[in-house]
Design a protein around this motif. Structure first.
Motif, PDB file in Angstrom:
ATOM      1  N   LEU A 161       0.793  -0.891  -0.002  1.00 14.40           N
ATOM      2  CA  LEU A 161       0.016  -0.289  -0.239  1.00 14.40           C
ATOM      3  C   LEU A 161       0.856   1.043  -0.440  1.00 14.40           C
ATOM      4  O   LEU A 161      -0.029   2.655   0.293  1.00 14.40           O
ATOM      5  N   GLY A 162       1.737   1.275   0.132  1.00 13.14           N
ATOM      6  CA  GLY A 162       3.347   2.242  -0.146  1.00 13.14           C
ATOM      7  C   GLY A 162       3.031   3.411  -1.123  1.00 13.14           C
ATOM      8  O   GLY A 162       3.496   4.460  -0.470  1.00 13.14           O
ATOM      9  N   SER A 163       3.254   2.709  -2.564  1.00 10.26           N
ATOM     10  CA  SER A 163       2.899   3.741  -3.459  1.00 10.26           C
ATOM     11  C   SER A 163       1.299   4.174  -3.201  1.00 10.26           C
ATOM     12  O   SER A 163       0.626   4.004  -3.047  1.00 10.26           O
ATOM     13  N   PHE A 164       1.358   5.022  -4.330  1.00  5.64           N
ATOM     14  CA  PHE A 164      -0.058   6.408  -4.866  1.00  5.64           C
ATOM     15  C   PHE A 164      -0.611   5.174  -4.647  1.00  5.64           C
ATOM     16  O   PHE A 164      -1.203   4.512  -5.923  1.00  5.64           O
ATOM     17  N   GLY A 165      -2.522   5.045  -4.106  1.00  4.85           N
ATOM     18  CA  GLY A 165      -3.036   4.294  -4.399  1.00  4.85           C
ATOM     19  C   GLY A 165      -2.919   2.529  -4.552  1.00  4.85           C
ATOM     20  O   GLY A 165      -3.359   1.382  -4.412  1.00  4.85           O
ATOM     21  N   GLY A 166      -1.999   2.175  -3.668  1.00  6.26           N
ATOM     22  CA  GLY A 166      -1.458   0.950  -3.925  1.00  6.26           C
ATOM     23  C   GLY A 166      -1.082   0.221  -5.437  1.00  6.26           C
ATOM     24  O   GLY A 166      -1.449   0.332  -6.120  1.00  6.26           O
ATOM     25  N   ARG A 167       0.171  -1.337  -5.112  1.00  5.51           N
ATOM     26  CA  ARG A 167      -0.287  -1.701  -6.097  1.00  5.51           C
ATOM     27  C   ARG A 167      -1.178  -2.924  -6.390  1.00  5.51           C
ATOM     28  O   ARG A 167      -2.284  -3.284  -5.212  1.00  5.51           O
ATOM     29  N   ARG A 168      -1.055  -3.270  -7.370  1.00  4.49           N
ATOM     30  CA  ARG A 168      -1.831  -4.945  -6.987  1.00  4.49           C
ATOM     31  C   ARG A 168      -1.328  -6.222  -6.165  1.00  4.49           C
ATOM     32  O   ARG A 168      -0.022  -5.902  -6.080  1.00  4.49           O
ATOM     33  N   PRO A 169      -2.261  -6.633  -6.131  1.00  5.75           N
ATOM     34  CA  PRO A 169      -1.986  -7.582  -5.859  1.00  5.75           C
ATOM     35  C   PRO A 169      -1.521  -8.889  -5.957  1.00  5.75           C
ATOM     36  O   PRO A 169      -1.464  -9.070  -7.291  1.00  5.75           O
ATOM     37  N   GLN A 170       0.307  -9.053  -5.762  1.00  2.00           N
ATOM     38  CA  GLN A 170       0.301 -10.496  -6.035  1.00  2.00           C
ATOM     39  C   GLN A 170      -0.120 -11.750  -5.375  1.00  2.00           C
ATOM     40  O   GLN A 170      -0.173 -11.797  -3.688  1.00  2.00           O
ATOM     41  N   MET A 171       0.457 -12.696  -5.792  1.00  2.00           N
ATOM     42  CA  MET A 171      -0.020 -14.379  -5.114  1.00  2.00           C
ATOM     43  C   MET A 171       1.147 -14.677  -5.333  1.00  2.00           C
ATOM     44  O   MET A 171       2.292 -15.175  -5.264  1.00  2.00           O
ATOM     45  N   LEU A 172       1.165 -14.928  -3.268  1.00  2.00           N
ATOM     46  CA  LEU A 172       1.880 -15.598  -2.525  1.00  2.00           C
ATOM     47  C   LEU A 172       1.996 -16.987  -2.261  1.00  2.00           C
ATOM     48  O   LEU A 172       3.175 -17.681  -2.322  1.00  2.00           O
ATOM     49  N   ALA A 173       0.802 -17.676  -2.840  1.00  2.00           N
ATOM     50  CA  ALA A 173       1.420 -18.623  -2.667  1.00  2.00           C
ATOM     51  C   ALA A 173      -0.539 -19.268  -3.581  1.00  2.00           C
ATOM     52  O   ALA A 173      -1.282 -18.580  -3.184  1.00  2.00           O
ATOM     53  N   CYS A 174      -0.722 -20.563  -3.674  1.00  2.22           N
ATOM     54  CA  CYS A 174      -2.062 -20.753  -4.599  1.00  2.22           C
ATOM     55  C   CYS A 174      -2.041 -22.558  -3.669  1.00  2.22           C
ATOM     56  O   CYS A 174      -1.090 -23.148  -3.279  1.00  2.22           O
ATOM     57  N   ASP A 175      -3.157 -23.163  -4.459  1.00  2.71           N
ATOM     58  CA  ASP A 175      -3.883 -24.604  -3.984  1.00  2.71           C
ATOM     59  C   ASP A 175      -3.648 -24.817  -3.136  1.00  2.71           C
ATOM     60  O   ASP A 175      -3.051 -26.387  -2.399  1.00  2.71           O
ATOM     61  N   ILE A 176      -3.649 -23.938  -1.686  1.00  5.02           N
ATOM     62  CA  ILE A 176      -3.929 -24.117  -0.679  1.00  5.02           C
ATOM     63  C   ILE A 176      -5.937 -24.983  -0.138  1.00  5.02           C
ATOM     64  O   ILE A 176      -6.152 -24.573  -0.093  1.00  5.02           O
ATOM     65  N   ALA A 177      -5.786 -26.411   0.000  1.00  8.85           N
ATOM     66  CA  ALA A 177      -6.664 -27.367  -0.250  1.00  8.85           C
ATOM     67  C   ALA A 177      -8.112 -26.699   1.393  1.00  8.85           C
ATOM     68  O   ALA A 177      -9.004 -26.490   1.011  1.00  8.85           O
ATOM     69  N   ASP A 178      -7.376 -26.213   2.091  1.00  2.00           N
ATOM     70  CA  ASP A 178      -7.776 -26.023   3.621  1.00  2.00           C
ATOM     71  C   ASP A 178      -7.563 -23.853   3.320  1.00  2.00           C
ATOM     72  O   ASP A 178      -7.123 -23.655   4.145  1.00  2.00           O
ATOM     73  N   ARG A 179      -9.794 -23.478   4.448  1.00  2.08           N
ATOM     74  CA  ARG A 179      -9.327 -22.274   4.123  1.00  2.08           C
ATOM     75  C   ARG A 179      -8.213 -22.132   5.615  1.00  2.08           C
ATOM     76  O   ARG A 179      -7.892 -21.166   5.848  1.00  2.08           O
ATOM     77  N   ILE A 180      -9.012 -22.963   6.307  1.00  2.77           N
ATOM     78  CA  ILE A 180      -8.470 -22.861   7.632  1.00  2.77           C
ATOM     79  C   ILE A 180      -7.218 -22.670   7.805  1.00  2.77           C
ATOM     80  O   ILE A 180      -5.983 -21.295   8.372  1.00  2.77           O
ATOM     81  N   GLU A 181      -6.493 -23.389   6.936  1.00  3.52           N
ATOM     82  CA  GLU A 181      -4.742 -23.323   6.755  1.00  3.52           C
ATOM     83  C   GLU A 181      -4.297 -22.508   6.187  1.00  3.52           C
ATOM     84  O   GLU A 181      -3.236 -21.350   6.455  1.00  3.52           O
TER      85      GLU A 181
END
Length: 70
Positions: free
Chosen positions: A10-30
């Motif tokens: 959120l540091g730049s004006f208007g924020g930057r586009r979100p970047q994927m850090l991890a994917c295909d995690i089967a469980d929402r709680i995890e």
């Protein structure tokens, strides 16, 4: 349903586009546990109760980190 973790600077004006850090995690709680663990690893961190999105301050910039269904 699989979930992904996204991070956004959120540091730049208007924020930057979100970047994927991890994917295909089967469980929402995890996925939520990973998000909380990453955010709380930083001294300056918190949870926005209105959006339920974690944030942390790194190198003078605020970042949001959150779970999203894939």
């Amino acid at each position: 349903m699989a979930h992904s973790i996204f991070i956004r600077d959120l540091g730049s004006f208007g924020g930057r586009r979100p970047q994927m850090l991890a994917c295909d995690i089967a469980d929402r709680i995890e996925a939520e546990t990973l998000v909380r663990s990453i955010a709380t690893a930083y001294h300056d961190h918190g949870l926005n109760p209105a959006t339920e999105v974690y944030w942390f301050n790194y190198n003078g910039s605020v970042h949001e980190i959150y779970v999203w269904p894939s």
